[in-house]
Write a protein that holds these residues in place. Structure first.
Motif, PDB file in Angstrom:
ATOM      1  N   LYS A  20      47.620  10.746  34.150  1.00  0.00           N
ATOM      2  CA  LYS A  20      48.153   9.541  33.334  1.00  0.00           C
ATOM      3  C   LYS A  20      48.831   8.825  34.482  1.00  0.00           C
ATOM      4  CE  LYS A  20      48.067   9.704  28.527  1.00  0.00           C
ATOM      5  NZ  LYS A  20      48.479  10.873  28.006  1.00  0.00           N
ATOM      6  N   GLY A  21      49.931   9.649  35.178  1.00  0.00           N
ATOM      7  CA  GLY A  21      50.856   9.073  36.094  1.00  0.00           C
ATOM      8  C   GLY A  21      50.058   8.602  37.438  1.00  0.00           C
ATOM      9  N   LEU A  22      49.012   9.190  37.896  1.00  0.00           N
ATOM     10  CA  LEU A  22      48.259   8.959  39.058  1.00  0.00           C
ATOM     11  C   LEU A  22      47.472   7.635  38.523  1.00  0.00           C
ATOM     12  CD1 LEU A  22      46.613  12.365  40.373  1.00  0.00           C
ATOM     13  CD2 LEU A  22      48.555  10.845  41.328  1.00  0.00           C
ATOM     14  N   VAL A  23      46.871   7.326  37.556  1.00  0.00           N
ATOM     15  CA  VAL A  23      46.060   6.429  37.361  1.00  0.00           C
ATOM     16  C   VAL A  23      47.157   5.118  37.078  1.00  0.00           C
ATOM     17  CG1 VAL A  23      44.632   5.049  35.656  1.00  0.00           C
ATOM     18  CG2 VAL A  23      44.220   7.486  36.178  1.00  0.00           C
ATOM     19  N   ARG A  24      48.069   5.166  36.620  1.00  0.00           N
ATOM     20  CA  ARG A  24      49.041   4.158  36.605  1.00  0.00           C
ATOM     21  C   ARG A  24      49.449   3.874  38.048  1.00  0.00           C
ATOM     22  NH1 ARG A  24      52.459   6.513  32.857  1.00  0.00           N
ATOM     23  NH2 ARG A  24      53.702   7.410  34.391  1.00  0.00           N
ATOM     24  N   ASP A  25      49.667   4.830  38.777  1.00  0.00           N
ATOM     25  CA  ASP A  25      50.273   4.561  40.265  1.00  0.00           C
ATOM     26  C   ASP A  25      49.084   4.039  41.124  1.00  0.00           C
ATOM     27  OD1 ASP A  25      52.703   5.737  39.932  1.00  0.00           O
ATOM     28  OD2 ASP A  25      52.270   7.685  40.392  1.00  0.00           O
ATOM     29  N   LEU A  26      47.913   4.347  40.741  1.00  0.00           N
ATOM     30  CA  LEU A  26      46.637   3.658  41.586  1.00  0.00           C
ATOM     31  C   LEU A  26      46.680   2.216  41.066  1.00  0.00           C
ATOM     32  CD1 LEU A  26      44.255   4.211  43.195  1.00  0.00           C
ATOM     33  CD2 LEU A  26      42.928   4.108  41.109  1.00  0.00           C
ATOM     34  N   GLY A  27      47.071   1.858  39.969  1.00  0.00           N
ATOM     35  CA  GLY A  27      46.857   0.478  39.382  1.00  0.00           C
ATOM     36  C   GLY A  27      48.183  -0.268  40.054  1.00  0.00           C
ATOM     37  N   GLU A  28      49.161   0.270  40.572  1.00  0.00           N
ATOM     38  CA  GLU A  28      50.194  -0.189  41.058  1.00  0.00           C
ATOM     39  C   GLU A  28      50.240  -0.506  42.590  1.00  0.00           C
ATOM     40  OE1 GLU A  28      53.640  -1.449  39.877  1.00  0.00           O
ATOM     41  OE2 GLU A  28      52.252  -1.291  37.996  1.00  0.00           O
ATOM     42  N   LEU A  29      49.318   0.359  42.981  1.00  0.00           N
ATOM     43  CA  LEU A  29      49.261   0.181  44.742  1.00  0.00           C
ATOM     44  C   LEU A  29      48.866  -0.997  45.133  1.00  0.00           C
ATOM     45  CD1 LEU A  29      47.272   3.257  45.948  1.00  0.00           C
ATOM     46  CD2 LEU A  29      49.419   2.370  46.809  1.00  0.00           C
ATOM     47  N   GLU A  30      47.947  -1.797  44.303  1.00  0.00           N
ATOM     48  CA  GLU A  30      47.673  -3.329  44.885  1.00  0.00           C
ATOM     49  C   GLU A  30      48.870  -3.994  44.928  1.00  0.00           C
ATOM     50  OE1 GLU A  30      45.008  -4.855  42.228  1.00  0.00           O
ATOM     51  OE2 GLU A  30      43.149  -3.812  42.909  1.00  0.00           O
ATOM     52  N   ASN A  31      49.853  -3.853  44.525  1.00  0.00           N
ATOM     53  CA  ASN A  31      51.304  -4.737  44.504  1.00  0.00           C
ATOM     54  C   ASN A  31      51.947  -4.260  45.636  1.00  0.00           C
ATOM     55  OD1 ASN A  31      50.263  -5.906  41.984  1.00  0.00           O
ATOM     56  ND2 ASN A  31      51.409  -4.459  40.812  1.00  0.00           N
ATOM     57  N   LEU A  32      51.717  -3.300  46.378  1.00  0.00           N
ATOM     58  CA  LEU A  32      52.770  -2.535  47.373  1.00  0.00           C
ATOM     59  C   LEU A  32      52.325  -2.819  48.577  1.00  0.00           C
ATOM     60  CD1 LEU A  32      53.173   0.749  45.315  1.00  0.00           C
ATOM     61  CD2 LEU A  32      54.940  -0.994  45.958  1.00  0.00           C
TER      62      LEU A  32
END
Ligand code: 2AM
Ligand code: CA
Length: 268
Positions: A20-32
């Protein structure tokens, strides 16, 4: 699978929680992309967070077991016969680039033998599980390695060594031989999923040089339980000790081993 063992349930619950955390983090990557330290730093944090979740969940469920983890290394348990071998994020380069081909890999070594494996690919929602003697399964469906008997028709996966690794020249010789013999080659960037795909009969074989135990522990159990053969690149059993890995269906394992052996200089 009609009934999952308590052990597999523990491993699956831990993998799903960390995923769950990894998928959330993958989604956040674009903003980073514009952040100060950039995405690489973010990914290593995601990786560590996933490992911490796996460690905490598995320790809660089996307090005495030991651990071997990619980030934290070895943690001895009071029960010296059982040890988790964990890669919280296999396919890190893919993750960093926003490519959804990555997985969590949890192996269990029992009395010095690989006993159980769970590989979870969260974006594809593919859950691979295997326990010694109990078969291998993908989302509950029994797995069997491919039945393709000829190298000419075989689709073979591999991993390309990172820049600067000593196996560079060896790999170029190996891929030359395999390209000249087999139908096709794939390089998807996650050793755990490469092994899972051999177990699922998607690839007919897979080889890679010098991996770490956490890259392959769970996948070895899956391939074996799906009826495939796994060895190191010299045909022995040093897959966890840096001897490389060769996994294939039972017909193609020996011919692939013989082909790859031609790439290794005599006496080495
Ligand atoms: P990782 O994503 O956890 O780093 C790619 O060929 C596969 O090899 C991945 O499973 C990757 O795991 C693993 N790998 C780990 N260390 C490696 C290295 N030094 N060189 C090449 N591949 C490596
Ligand atoms: Ca890995």
């Amino acid at each position: 699978m009609a009934l999952r063992s308590a052990l597999i349930n523990v491993m699956v619950a831990a993998a799903k929680k960390a995923a769950k955390g990894l998928v959330r983090d993958l989604g956040e990557l674009e903003n980073l992309q514009v952040s100060r330290k950039g995405p690489a730093d973010y990914v290593s944090k995601a990786d560590r967070r996933a490992e911490e979740i796996l460690h905490a969940e598995l320790r809660k469920a089996r307090p005495a077991y030991g651990f071997l983890m990619e980030e934290a290394g070895a943690i001895d348990g009071t029960d010296t016969s059982n040890r988790w071998i964990i890669d919280p994020l296999d396919g890190t380069t893919n993750f960093l680039h926003g490519i959804p081909h990555f997985a969590i890999s949890i192996g269990l070594e029992r009395d010095s033998e690989l006993f159980a494996g769970v590989i979870y690919s969260p974006v594809y929602d593919e859950l691979y599980v295997a326990e010694k003697g109990g078969g291998a399964f993908l989302n509950g469906r029994r797995l069997r390695v491919s039945g393709r008997p000829k190298l000419d028709d075989a689709l073979i996966a591999t991993g390309i060594p990172f820049r600067g690794t000593p196996s560079h020249d060896l790999f170029l010789r190996q891929i030359g031989l395999v390209m000249g013999t087999c139908a096709g080659i794939r390089r998807y960037g996650s050793a755990a999923l490469d092994l899972a795909y051999v177990a699922a009969g998607r690839y007919d074989g897979y080889w890679e040089n010098g991996l770490f135990p956490w890259d392959v522990a769970a996948g070895i159990v899956l391939v074996r339980e799906a009826g495939g053969f796994v060895s190191d690149l010299a045909g022995g059993r040093r897959m966890l000790a840096g001897g490389g890995i060769l996994a294939a269906n039972p017909v193609l394992h020996a011919p692939l081993a013989a082909l790859l052996a031609q790439a290794t200089p005599a006496g080495s």
